[in-house]
Design an enzyme around this catalytic site. Structure first.
Site, short mmCIF file in Angstrom:
data_model
loop_
_atom_site.label_atom_id
_atom_site.label_comp_id
_atom_site.label_asym_id
_atom_site.label_seq_id
_atom_site.Cartn_x
_atom_site.Cartn_y
_atom_site.Cartn_z
N VAL A 16 40.82 43.05 46.95
CA VAL A 16 41.65 42.14 47.74
C VAL A 16 41.05 40.74 47.74
O VAL A 16 41.77 39.74 47.65
CB VAL A 16 41.82 42.67 49.18
CG1 VAL A 16 42.68 41.72 50.00
CG2 VAL A 16 42.45 44.06 49.17
N ASP A 17 39.74 40.64 47.82
CA ASP A 17 39.09 39.34 47.71
C ASP A 17 39.40 38.70 46.36
O ASP A 17 39.66 37.49 46.27
CB ASP A 17 37.57 39.49 47.86
CG ASP A 17 37.12 39.53 49.31
OD1 ASP A 17 37.73 38.84 50.14
OD2 ASP A 17 36.17 40.27 49.60
N VAL A 18 39.34 39.49 45.30
CA VAL A 18 39.60 38.96 43.95
C VAL A 18 41.05 38.48 43.84
O VAL A 18 41.32 37.39 43.32
CB VAL A 18 39.29 40.03 42.89
CG1 VAL A 18 39.72 39.56 41.50
CG2 VAL A 18 37.80 40.36 42.89
N ALA B 23 41.44 35.26 45.72
CA ALA B 23 40.86 34.15 44.96
C ALA B 23 41.83 33.64 43.91
O ALA B 23 41.98 32.42 43.71
CB ALA B 23 39.55 34.59 44.31
#
Length: 418
Positions: free
Chosen positions: A173-175, A178
């Protein structure tokens, strides 16, 4: 390569003030750096980005977690509770084309670094805010990838149907967030070429996850079907899953009837392709269990590597389950050059990293500056900021790659992140 040197990269001349930490923000800013921007990473004195301490594993130069998302940047340490350091931070924001932050919503505004204030002095600024759950009802919720995978529904469709839910094996989810942030920043920079003005963009982990649920979310919205865990099975395609062989499991992805027929011939069971239970994909979905058993009976005659070679040669998408090192080696055999060497300021190789995945024609030489030591560029950056104080920055719209920047001449004049 010294920052400011012309390299022909798409974002040459763009300055990014990076007030983010951990993964989503730093990955977005590293992408901008890979594309040619000058990224100045603002860190806490003494400790820096949290991920500098997220080890093991560590390379000879530091925590590999930090290194994975911080190449091609300059590191400057500023104590934002100190008035002098805070003024340097404000000056950096006045000079920047892009500011990226993932403070708790409203945190930077309390320090005089909110979008409204900065846009008055730097109207061309593209200001990107990253949070866990947005700046309204979820503003006070801590934004951790694992929690968002849970509450956003991803874990409900990940794992064995008879077992517990699982998170994905990377902070996906962070990726995703980003990448959404990077898309928004690049679009806003493009618009600025015409309007002369920047924008504030907001992205949050929950929305980025839901935007990536694709067919699974639409199954609910369009058909009222709430997806559940299927392990490695696909809800709408069969066979599109792991199948057992004589040794290791094999991933098989049959997307149409002709591929299915080729699979049946390759494993020595051509009659399956004309069996009424399996002749169409919808029929195969209905009779999933019977088909999988018959396919695995055929695949039991050889191992996963042998079947991968045979099926790929027959035009059937297939692959054995590989480890990360094997995956990198496989990409190398395909000529994809998945890694780059990174270098310190003296040009010495300090390690290898996964390269930015875009391939350019004509070729664009990659930037290969190793992730910075904490505060490595503080004096250099502060000297630059002292040279010309700015109050009002005017962007002249143009169709070229970068807007012209005119700095008005003037004399000298607690981190709230979650």
């Amino acid at each position: 390569m010294r920052w400011g040197a012309e390299s022909g990269a798409p974002l040459d001349g763009i300055v990014v003030a990076d007030f983010s930490r951990v993964l989503a923000g730093p990955l977005a800013t590293m992408t901008l750096a890979d594309l040619g921007a000058r990224v100045i990473k603002v860190e806490r004195p003494g400790t820096g980005d949290d991920t500098r301490a997220w080890a093991p594993p560590s390379s000879k130069t530091g925590a590999t977690y930090f290194e994975s998302v911080n190449r091609n940047k300059e590191s400057v340490t500023l104590d934002l509770t100190d008035p002098g350091d805070l003024e340097f931070a404000r000056e950096l924001a006045r000079r920047a084309d892009v500011l990226v932050e993932n403070f708790k919503p409203g945190g930077l505004a309390k320090l005089g670094l909110g979008y409204e204030v900065l846009a008055e002095e730097n109207p061309g600024l593209v200001y990107a805010s990253i949070s866990g759950f947005g700046s309204e009802g979820g503003r006070d919720l801590p934004g951790y990838d694992f929690i968002v995978q849970a509450v956003g529904g991803l874990m409900s469709i990940t794992g064995d149907p008879q077992g517990e839910a699982y998170k994905v094996g990377v902070a996906l989810v962070d990726v995703l967030t980003a990448k959404d942030a990077t898309i928004g920043i690049l679009a806003a920079l493009s618009e600025r070429n015409s309007t002369g003005r920047g924008r504030r963009i907001e992205v949050n982990l929950l929305s980025s996850l839901q935007g990536a649920l694709a067919n699974q979310a639409q199954a609910y919205l369009g058909a009222g079907v709430t997806p559940t865990r299927l392990g490695n099975d696909h809800p709408s395609i069969v066979p599109y899953q792991l199948l057992a062989t004589s040794d290791d499991p094999l991933a098989v992805a049959v997307g149409n009837d002709s591929q299915f027929a080729r699979l049946c011939h390759a494993i020595g069971n051509p009659e399956l392709a004309t069996d009424p239970r399996f002749v169409t994909n919808s029929a195969r979905v209905k009779h999933r269990r019977e088909l999988v058993q018959l396919l695995e009976d055929g695949l039991a005659r050889a191992g996963a590597t042998e079947w991968q070679d045979q099926l790929v040669s027959a035009g059937v998408p297939a692959g054995r389950v590989a480890s990360i090192d094997e995956g990198i080696a496989y990409a190398e055999t395909l000529g994809l050059e998945p890694t780059i060497q990174v270098h310190d300021t003296d040009g010495n190789v300090t390690g290898r990293q996964i390269r930015h995945p875009i391939i350019w024609t004509p070729a664009l030489p990659p930037r290969t500056q190793a992730p910075p030591a904490l505060g490595e560029h503080t004096e250099e950056v502060l000297d630059w900021l002292r040279q010309t104080k700015s109050k009002t920055i005017t962007y002249t719209p143009q169709s070229a790659a970068h807007s012209q920047v005119v700095y008005a001449q003037e004399g000298p004049h607690h981190d709230s992140r979650p």
